[in-house]
Design a protein around this motif. Structure first.
Motif, PDB file in Angstrom:
ATOM      1  N   PRO A   9      -1.353 -17.055 -26.574  1.00 24.23           N
ATOM      2  CA  PRO A   9      -2.181 -16.385 -25.555  1.00 24.23           C
ATOM      3  C   PRO A   9      -3.483 -15.841 -26.121  1.00 24.23           C
ATOM      4  CG  PRO A   9      -0.281 -15.040 -26.125  1.00 24.23           C
ATOM      5  CD  PRO A   9      -0.068 -16.366 -26.781  1.00 24.23           C
ATOM      6  N   ALA A  24      -1.801 -18.371 -20.616  1.00 20.25           N
ATOM      7  CA  ALA A  24      -2.062 -17.004 -20.166  1.00 20.25           C
ATOM      8  C   ALA A  24      -0.951 -16.095 -20.668  1.00 20.25           C
ATOM      9  CB  ALA A  24      -2.139 -16.956 -18.645  1.00 20.25           C
ATOM     10  N   GLY A  25      -1.294 -14.850 -20.945  1.00 22.04           N
ATOM     11  CA  GLY A  25      -0.311 -13.917 -21.490  1.00 22.04           C
ATOM     12  C   GLY A  25       0.873 -13.672 -20.582  1.00 22.04           C
ATOM     13  N   ASP A  41       1.968 -16.118 -18.274  1.00 26.74           N
ATOM     14  CA  ASP A  41       2.463 -17.407 -17.802  1.00 26.74           C
ATOM     15  C   ASP A  41       3.998 -17.421 -17.914  1.00 26.74           C
ATOM     16  OD1 ASP A  41       3.426 -20.244 -18.223  1.00 26.74           O
ATOM     17  OD2 ASP A  41       1.314 -20.655 -17.787  1.00 26.74           O
ATOM     18  N   TRP A  56       5.369 -18.820 -21.017  1.00 22.32           N
ATOM     19  CA  TRP A  56       5.127 -17.962 -22.177  1.00 22.32           C
ATOM     20  C   TRP A  56       6.079 -16.773 -22.179  1.00 22.32           C
ATOM     21  CZ3 TRP A  56       3.971 -18.104 -26.816  1.00 22.32           C
ATOM     22  CH2 TRP A  56       3.711 -16.936 -27.537  1.00 22.32           C
ATOM     23  N   ARG A  67      -0.480  -8.455 -24.424  1.00 22.36           N
ATOM     24  CA  ARG A  67      -1.121  -9.454 -23.559  1.00 22.36           C
ATOM     25  C   ARG A  67      -0.193  -9.915 -22.434  1.00 22.36           C
ATOM     26  NH1 ARG A  67      -5.854 -11.434 -25.980  1.00 22.36           N
ATOM     27  NH2 ARG A  67      -6.160 -10.538 -28.070  1.00 22.36           N
ATOM     28  N   ALA A  68       1.112  -9.714 -22.630  1.00 19.46           N
ATOM     29  CA  ALA A  68       2.073 -10.061 -21.590  1.00 19.46           C
ATOM     30  C   ALA A  68       2.279  -8.918 -20.592  1.00 19.46           C
ATOM     31  CB  ALA A  68       3.401 -10.457 -22.213  1.00 19.46           C
TER      32      ALA A  68
END
Length: 604
Positions: A484, A490-491, A493, A496, A545-546
């Protein structure tokens, strides 16, 4: 097994090399005149045969260490039944010239009461393989271990001749100092001196102390960081600066060799070189703190390597170089050394230098892209070299390689290598578009898109619901935590997020993160390793980021507790919580900076 614990060290340096100082006042690692030169003091790897420069009180004592505020000047304080004393250790910066003298200054002071200090100077030149000749002169001494010659200058005042007498002990030296409250004496050890030993007055050494502390404080004042973890971030910034070779701007991965990833094991590598990957990562960290000058100097170093076009089996870039940019890193073993707490073999040089690791092209391009965004544009000649490199990536990305962790179990189609080739082409396309540079756009874009599709098709494991280490396995790999950050996913997604969950179950233990499971993915080496500190800080970054900011902050704060007493980190953390691997490691400190910057933004 008497070597001082890895974490029980501080570091001083002059931007050409460093010395490690134990909490009991012994310099037990020092290579001269450069980071990658043979050692002069090496007791860190063999307490009996390695050599040291020790200053400590006679009799029983306890000790503490600290850095003088905002500097790389190390203070070791000693406490005895009769008083308090200290040793101030520093190396005056040597500047950007590749030649010149290198000085270790050891300023000895009695703070309260009285204290008798014992000084022992026992160098072992060329990793203990070369004998030396000692000559007393001018109140000091010269120790000739050719090609390195050390000159010992006593720091004393008129009338101190008997108080601070330098004595020969075979080919080594001894000195005793009986000091009372307020008295200051010391020793200056100089490599590359132009003249004979001389008596140095205390006032002169105090000026050197003030000039050195001012250098570091003025440099650190250039930091733009005002976030929540200022002390840890600034100590990491100073550490990265200390690991920079001033004449070229190259940043070494660590200043040590042979420190084990498992005590008693064989994973004992030489890290005193500049990895394209590690140093490229440092560019974003330094730019994030406002140190544009350091980032620019490394950018020039990297540009020189790109223009050289190595052209070997690893492609136009080698994965690592010596600090001067040369590439002779032949791996050898020091059979006469016992190794840190019995960890053998003790390796110097690094055989991984000839491996094919495709990820370095993405890291190099990402750092050049970050530099361009910060106002450090690529000149025309540099762009021509970049274009050639990216054309090579287009033709070579889809082949087996050794991977980011320098495995020695054969080549694989590593997912991280493909990811970073995608980064290389993506950053190249952006640079060409933004500056109107000539490029084979259609080819670059087609290959970039092909990599993207392949990683999602083959790097994603439906059974594990996660991205995996390489296409022929279901093993997880924490190098993919950078996905990411690099913009590949994307963080938040769903693919992910499920990858993060899988890693949490298999690679994470109370926030500490393993690189991968060697038992599940044989890497050609025996034994195991600790958790990888770079990966732990990257885990915190990925969590933030998540959107899992509270969890990210908890992981980050926990990791800070594994630093040593000075805020320094080695490569890994053992099951016992002790620091293992080469020390201090640039990778870990730059990841700390990156994670702190990401967390500050998320918490804001």
């Amino acid at each position: 097994m008497t070597e001082t614990a890895i974490s029980e060290h501080g570091m001083i340096g002059d931007l050409h090399t460093v010395a490690l100082v134990t909490t009991d006042g012994s310099i037990d690692w020092f290579c001269c005149p450069r980071f990658d030169s043979p050692s002069v003091f090496g007791a860190l790897l063999d307490d009996e045969r390695g050599g040291r420069f020790r200053v400590r009180p006679a009799g029983d004592f306890t000790s503490r260490q600290m850095y003088y505020p905002d500097s790389a000047v190390l203070i070791t304080r000693f406490f005895t039944a009769e008083g308090v004393g200290e040793v101030g250790d520093f190396m005056p910066p040597a500047g950007e010239h590749a030649t010149g003298n290198h000085r270790i200054v050891r300023l000895i002071r009695c703070v309260r009461g009285r204290m008798r200090f014992e000084v022992e100077l026992a160098p072992r030149f060329d990793y203990g393989r070369r004998p030396h000749r000692t000559e007393l002169a001018g109140g000091g001494a010269v120790l000739d271990g050719g090609p390195v010659v050390l000159t010992v200058h006593p720091v004393r005042e008129p009338g101190d001749e008997r108080l601070a007498e330098v004595r020969a002990a075979g080919s080594d030296l001894e000195m005793s100092l009986e000091l009372s409250a307020g008295q200051v004496r010391g020793v200056v050890l100089e490599a590359g001196a132009d003249g004979p030993p001389r008596e140095i007055r205390v006032a002169e050494v105090r000026r050197l102390f003030e000039e050195t502390t001012a250098f570091w404080q003025n440099w650190l004042a250039g930091s733009s960081y005002r976030g929540r973890w200022r002390e840890a971030v600034e100590r990491s910034a100073i550490t990265l600066k200390l690991l920079t070779y001033a004449p070229t701007g190259g940043i070494v991965a660590a200043p040590t060799a042979g420190l084990p990833e498992q005590v008693g094991g064989e994973r004992n590598w030489d890290y005193r070189y500049t990895w394209v990957r590690d140093a490229s990562f440092s560019v974003s960290a330094l730019l994030g703190l406002g140190f544009d000058g350091e980032a620019e100097r490394f950018g020039r170093w990297l540009g020189d390597r790109v223009r050289e076009r190595a052209g070997g089996s690893s492609g136009p870039l080698n994965i690592m170089y010596r600090v001067d940019g040369s590439s002779d890193l032949k791996e050898d073993v020091l059979d006469h050394w016992s190794g840190y707490r019995g960890s053998r073999p003790v390796r110097i040089g690094n055989g991984a230098a000839e491996q094919l690791q495709l990820d370095i092209y993405g890291e190099a391009m990402d750092s050049l892209f970050a530099g361009d965004r910060a106002g450090l544009p690529i000149p025309h000649q540099g762009w021509q070299a970049v274009r050639d490199v990216l054309d090579w990536v287009c033709a070579n990305w889809d082949q087996p390689e050794e991977g980011i962790w320098e495995t020695r179990g054969g080549r694989r189609r590593f997912t991280y290598g493909r990811l970073m080739c995608w980064v290389a082409l993506d950053r190249g396309i952006r640079l060409a578009a933004e500056h109107g540079r000539p490029a084979d756009w259609r080819r670059w874009a087609a290959e970039r898109d092909g990599i993207y599709e392949q990683v999602h098709d083959r790097g994603w494991h439906p059974g594990r619901r996660a991205f995996v280490q390489h296409y022929e396995t279901d093993v997880l790999d924490s190098s993919l935590l950078r996905m990411p950050r690099l913009g590949f996913v994307a963080g938040r997604d769903p693919q992910w997020l499920s990858t993060l969950d899988a890693m949490a179950d298999e690679l994470v233990t109370d926030s500490l993160v393993y690189r991968y499971d060697p038992a599940a993915s044989p890497d050609g080496l025996r034994g195991s390793e600790g958790t990888f500190s770079l990966c732990t800080f990257t885990w915190a970054d990925a969590l933030a980021r998540a959107g899992r900011v509270r969890e990210a902050r908890g992981a980050f704060e926990k990791m800070l507790t594994y630093a040593n007493h000075l805020g320094l980190f080695s490569e890994e953390i053992a099951l016992t919580g002790e620091q293992i691997g080469n020390f201090p490691q640039a990778f870990t400190h730059l990841a700390l900076i990156d994670a702190a910057l990401t967390l500050d933004r998320a918490l804001a």
